[in-house]
Design a protein around this motif. Structure first.
Motif, PDB file in Angstrom:
ATOM      1  N   LEU A 107      37.355  40.321  39.031  1.00  0.00           N
ATOM      2  CA  LEU A 107      36.044  40.783  38.578  1.00  0.00           C
ATOM      3  C   LEU A 107      35.651  42.107  39.223  1.00  0.00           C
ATOM      4  O   LEU A 107      35.022  42.958  38.576  1.00  0.00           O
ATOM      5  CB  LEU A 107      34.984  39.723  38.877  1.00  0.00           C
ATOM      6  N   SER A 108      36.007  42.309  40.481  1.00  0.00           N
ATOM      7  CA  SER A 108      35.696  43.569  41.142  1.00  0.00           C
ATOM      8  C   SER A 108      36.456  44.724  40.493  1.00  0.00           C
ATOM      9  O   SER A 108      35.910  45.811  40.288  1.00  0.00           O
ATOM     10  CB  SER A 108      36.042  43.495  42.636  1.00  0.00           C
ATOM     11  N   ILE A 109      37.721  44.474  40.167  1.00  0.00           N
ATOM     12  CA  ILE A 109      38.530  45.516  39.520  1.00  0.00           C
ATOM     13  C   ILE A 109      37.959  45.853  38.152  1.00  0.00           C
ATOM     14  O   ILE A 109      37.792  47.031  37.793  1.00  0.00           O
ATOM     15  CB  ILE A 109      39.996  45.053  39.401  1.00  0.00           C
ATOM     16  N   ILE A 110      37.627  44.813  37.386  1.00  0.00           N
ATOM     17  CA  ILE A 110      37.045  45.042  36.054  1.00  0.00           C
ATOM     18  C   ILE A 110      35.718  45.780  36.185  1.00  0.00           C
ATOM     19  O   ILE A 110      35.408  46.686  35.409  1.00  0.00           O
ATOM     20  CB  ILE A 110      36.850  43.701  35.318  1.00  0.00           C
ATOM     21  N   GLY A 111      34.922  45.420  37.184  1.00  0.00           N
ATOM     22  CA  GLY A 111      33.626  46.055  37.378  1.00  0.00           C
ATOM     23  C   GLY A 111      33.748  47.541  37.650  1.00  0.00           C
ATOM     24  O   GLY A 111      32.999  48.350  37.096  1.00  0.00           O
ATOM     25  N   PRO A 164      39.439  39.223  48.784  1.00  0.00           N
ATOM     26  CA  PRO A 164      38.615  38.368  49.659  1.00  0.00           C
ATOM     27  C   PRO A 164      39.455  37.260  50.285  1.00  0.00           C
ATOM     28  O   PRO A 164      40.520  36.903  49.772  1.00  0.00           O
ATOM     29  CB  PRO A 164      37.582  37.783  48.688  1.00  0.00           C
ATOM     30  N   PRO A 165      39.005  36.719  51.417  1.00  0.00           N
ATOM     31  CA  PRO A 165      39.697  35.556  51.988  1.00  0.00           C
ATOM     32  C   PRO A 165      39.704  34.425  50.966  1.00  0.00           C
ATOM     33  O   PRO A 165      38.722  34.196  50.270  1.00  0.00           O
ATOM     34  CB  PRO A 165      38.828  35.193  53.201  1.00  0.00           C
ATOM     35  N   ARG A 166      40.822  33.741  50.868  1.00  0.00           N
ATOM     36  CA  ARG A 166      40.910  32.671  49.882  1.00  0.00           C
ATOM     37  C   ARG A 166      40.010  31.507  50.279  1.00  0.00           C
ATOM     38  O   ARG A 166      39.719  31.296  51.463  1.00  0.00           O
ATOM     39  CB  ARG A 166      42.356  32.194  49.721  1.00  0.00           C
ATOM     40  N   LEU A 211      27.456  50.796  46.067  1.00  0.00           N
ATOM     41  CA  LEU A 211      26.987  50.354  47.379  1.00  0.00           C
ATOM     42  C   LEU A 211      26.269  49.011  47.346  1.00  0.00           C
ATOM     43  O   LEU A 211      26.589  48.105  48.130  1.00  0.00           O
ATOM     44  CB  LEU A 211      26.076  51.425  47.987  1.00  0.00           C
ATOM     45  N   LEU A 212      25.295  48.844  46.451  1.00  0.00           N
ATOM     46  CA  LEU A 212      24.562  47.577  46.400  1.00  0.00           C
ATOM     47  C   LEU A 212      25.444  46.421  45.899  1.00  0.00           C
ATOM     48  O   LEU A 212      25.389  45.324  46.478  1.00  0.00           O
ATOM     49  CB  LEU A 212      23.310  47.727  45.532  1.00  0.00           C
ATOM     50  N   PRO A 213      26.273  46.618  44.847  1.00  0.00           N
ATOM     51  CA  PRO A 213      27.187  45.538  44.465  1.00  0.00           C
ATOM     52  C   PRO A 213      28.164  45.165  45.575  1.00  0.00           C
ATOM     53  O   PRO A 213      28.468  43.982  45.775  1.00  0.00           O
ATOM     54  CB  PRO A 213      27.923  46.110  43.244  1.00  0.00           C
TER      55      PRO A 213
END
Length: 246
Positions: free
Chosen positions: A4-8, A69-71, A200-202
């Motif tokens: 999701l971070s990559i897509i974002g 992220p940590p799993r 920054l905020l996300p």
């Protein structure tokens, strides 16, 4: 890898650049060195002034959690606690000493060592809660570095816009110099608002969610270790800890 971070990130660029293209604009119009220097430099400067060095270093070290992220270790952790409980019932609390020496997680290792030393349940809980809260507060402070930068960035963008307009007003007699000042004025505002709301905020909010997940895992271990200290049977401990699962 957090998809999701990559897509974002990709969607943010597509939205800004795609919208600019559909309106007939050009990518070059959004590239402005002075505006970028004002916004990025000013935002970092504000963050440096308000943030202690250890906190800022920690914020950089956890930034990778956005994409890696940590799993989630909750289910695995329940299995570990049950194994520790079974060992304690068979071999006594001293049987956990050998397990503690091989445990890679510092929080769990400390709890197992306290169990093996015969620490009372209340003291065990108190000691581990200090560790849990200290780490959570440290990581939350690191995440809030990005949140604070997200608050400064739009304001720094406005400063850049005002500086550009000052440049424009000082060159009203020379139309050839007006374009650069106007570009800095508008692009600085875009940079400030976009940097805050698309990065920054996300980032700050994602890091906070990861910190809470890690704290939940350690809280689960704390409850499990305390239950072992109190002599609860493995099945009761398992049912209790399953409440931590999503």
């Amino acid at each position: 890898m957090d998809i999701l971070s990559i897509i974002g990130v990709i969607l943010a660029f597509v939205a800004i650049l795609g919208g600019n293209h559909l309106e007939g604009g050009h990518v070059a119009a959004l590239l402005n060195g002075p505006a970028a220097m004002i916004v990025i430099g000013g935002t970092l400067a504000a963050a440096f002034i308000q943030t202690p060095l250890p906190v800022f270093k920690r914020s950089l070290s956890i930034l990778s959690w956005i994409f890696v992220p940590p799993r989630n270790r909750h289910r695995e952790g329940i299995g570990q606690v049950i194994n520790w409980s079974t060992t304690a019932r068979k071999d006594g609390l001293l049987g956990l000493e050998a397990i503690a020496e091989l445990e890679p997680d510092a929080f769990a290792r400390k709890g197992l060592q306290l169990l093996a030393d015969g620490c009372e349940p209340e003291a065990l809980r108190s000691i581990l809660e200090v560790d849990l809260l200290t780490r959570e507060n440290r990581d939350m402070a690191a995440a809030k570095v990005f949140e604070s930068m997200g608050g400064y960035s739009p304001t720094i963008g406005i400063i850049g816009a005002v500086m550009g307009l000052i440049h424009v007003m000082g060159n009203l007699a020379d139309p050839a110099l007006l374009g650069g000042g106007i570009a800095v004025a508008f692009v600085a505002t875009i940079y400030g608002v976009a940097l805050a709301n698309l990065f920054l905020l996300p980032v700050a909010n994602k890091l906070k969610s990861v910190v809470l997940q890690e704290s939940s895992y350690r809280e689960m271990l704390l409850e499990g270790l305390t239950s072992i200290s109190e002599g609860e049977n493995p099945r009761s401990i398992e049912l209790k800890l399953e409440g931590f699962l999503d």
